[in-house]
Design a protein around this motif. Structure first.
Motif, short mmCIF file in Angstrom:
data_model
loop_
_atom_site.label_atom_id
_atom_site.label_comp_id
_atom_site.label_asym_id
_atom_site.label_seq_id
_atom_site.Cartn_x
_atom_site.Cartn_y
_atom_site.Cartn_z
N GLN A 80 0.84 -1.19 0.00
CA GLN A 80 0.00 0.00 0.00
C GLN A 80 0.88 1.25 0.00
OE1 GLN A 80 -2.89 -0.33 3.16
NE2 GLN A 80 -3.83 -2.14 2.26
N LEU A 81 0.73 2.06 -1.02
CA LEU A 81 1.58 3.25 -1.20
C LEU A 81 0.82 4.55 -0.96
CD1 LEU A 81 3.59 2.09 -4.35
CD2 LEU A 81 4.25 1.94 -1.93
N PHE A 82 -0.45 4.44 -0.55
CA PHE A 82 -1.24 5.62 -0.17
C PHE A 82 -1.65 5.54 1.29
CE2 PHE A 82 -1.70 6.22 -4.73
CZ PHE A 82 -1.79 7.60 -4.87
N GLY A 83 -1.03 4.66 2.07
CA GLY A 83 -1.38 4.51 3.47
C GLY A 83 -2.34 3.36 3.68
N ASN A 96 2.44 14.19 0.03
CA ASN A 96 2.49 14.21 -1.44
C ASN A 96 2.16 15.59 -1.96
OD1 ASN A 96 2.88 12.74 -3.95
ND2 ASN A 96 0.69 13.04 -4.28
N ARG A 97 1.15 16.22 -1.36
CA ARG A 97 0.80 17.58 -1.77
C ARG A 97 1.92 18.56 -1.44
NH1 ARG A 97 -2.08 19.07 -5.36
NH2 ARG A 97 -3.14 20.79 -4.34
N ARG A 98 2.55 18.41 -0.29
CA ARG A 98 3.67 19.29 0.05
C ARG A 98 4.82 19.12 -0.94
NH1 ARG A 98 4.83 19.56 6.54
NH2 ARG A 98 3.56 21.41 6.88
N PHE A 153 10.99 8.00 5.78
CA PHE A 153 10.26 8.43 4.60
C PHE A 153 9.38 9.63 4.91
CE2 PHE A 153 10.94 3.81 4.11
CZ PHE A 153 11.83 3.87 3.05
N LEU A 154 8.90 10.31 3.88
CA LEU A 154 8.20 11.57 4.08
C LEU A 154 7.02 11.44 5.03
CD1 LEU A 154 9.94 12.43 1.60
CD2 LEU A 154 8.02 13.83 0.90
N SER A 160 6.06 5.67 0.23
CA SER A 160 4.74 5.99 -0.31
C SER A 160 4.86 6.81 -1.59
CB SER A 160 3.92 6.77 0.73
OG SER A 160 4.40 8.10 0.84
N ILE A 161 3.70 7.13 -2.15
CA ILE A 161 3.63 7.98 -3.33
C ILE A 161 4.32 9.33 -3.08
CG2 ILE A 161 1.33 8.83 -2.67
CD1 ILE A 161 2.52 8.38 -6.30
N ALA A 162 4.31 9.79 -1.83
CA ALA A 162 4.97 11.06 -1.50
C ALA A 162 6.47 10.99 -1.76
CB ALA A 162 4.70 11.44 -0.05
N ASP A 163 7.08 9.85 -1.44
CA ASP A 163 8.51 9.67 -1.68
C ASP A 163 8.80 9.56 -3.17
OD1 ASP A 163 9.33 9.36 1.20
OD2 ASP A 163 7.91 7.70 1.02
#
Length: 200
Positions: A80-83, A96-98, A153-154, A160-163
């Motif tokens: 799971q890459l979105f939590g 991810n938004r940041r 990780f972020l 995750s997608i944020a990274d």
């Protein structure tokens, strides 16, 4: 199902996401240098002439890299890459938004307003590009400070997608010769996605 993709950070973001998920899809390469994104047959798929585009077996079209990744998250659950719960999903979304708004947006403005490739897309302001370029190290410094609490990780302990977004942004910085603090480049969050981006 097939993925229309090509060179550039948004296609890379989806391909890294797929690699992390172990997903393999037929690829249709869209060559911007040859103007394939402006061809009528491609504009019929995405009227904005942008990549990536995911076309499902029933003809449904999904554009925008994060939307494509969300679809892939729902159809291939692990990893799971979105939590995995309400808190982790919110933190992944936040980071991810940041990464997009604070860093990728700044780096993107440099490219949009300085590279000849984008000259026909918008009115370029070279002075704005240089202002944004000067701000890039500060933006990375902010992220480096945020990660100084020891989390790998972020969004926390899990990749995750944020990274992926941050790693692809780091790759884009290197393409356009923008500075990233050495300490930031060593963070696992950037190193993992950056290694993938180098392959693509």
């Amino acid at each position: 199902m097939k993925l229309y993709q090509g060179m550039g950070p948004n296609s890379y973001r989806v391909r890294i996401f797929m690699a992390e998920k172990g997903i393999s899809l037929p690829m249709v390469d869209v060559d911007f240098a040859k103007g394939e994104h402006k061809a009528p047959e491609f504009l019929a798929v995405n009227s904005l002439g942008q990549i990536p585009v995911l076309e499902l077996d029933d003809g449904t079209v999904i554009t925008e890299s994060v939307a494509i990744c969300r679809y892939l998250e729902e159809t291939t659950r692990e990893p799971q890459l979105f939590g995995h719960d309400a808190v982790s999903r919110a933190k992944v979304e936040m980071w991810n938004r940041r990464a997009e708004l604070v860093i990728l947006g700044t780096v993107g403005n440099v490219a949009l307003h300085s590279d000849a490739f984008f000259a026909e897309r918008l009115t370029q302001f070279p002075a704005f590009a240089e202002t944004e370029r000067a701000a890039v190290p500060q933006k990375w410094g902010w992220l480096d400070d945020e990660l100084s609490d020891g989390r790998p990780f972020l969004a926390g302990d899990e990749f995750s997608i944020a990274d992926i977004t941050a790693g692809v942004t780091a790759w884009l910085c290197e393409v356009f010769g923008m500075e990233i603090p050495a300490s930031a480049k060593k963070r696992p969050a950037l190193a993992r996605a950056g290694a993938f981006a180098a392959e693509f």
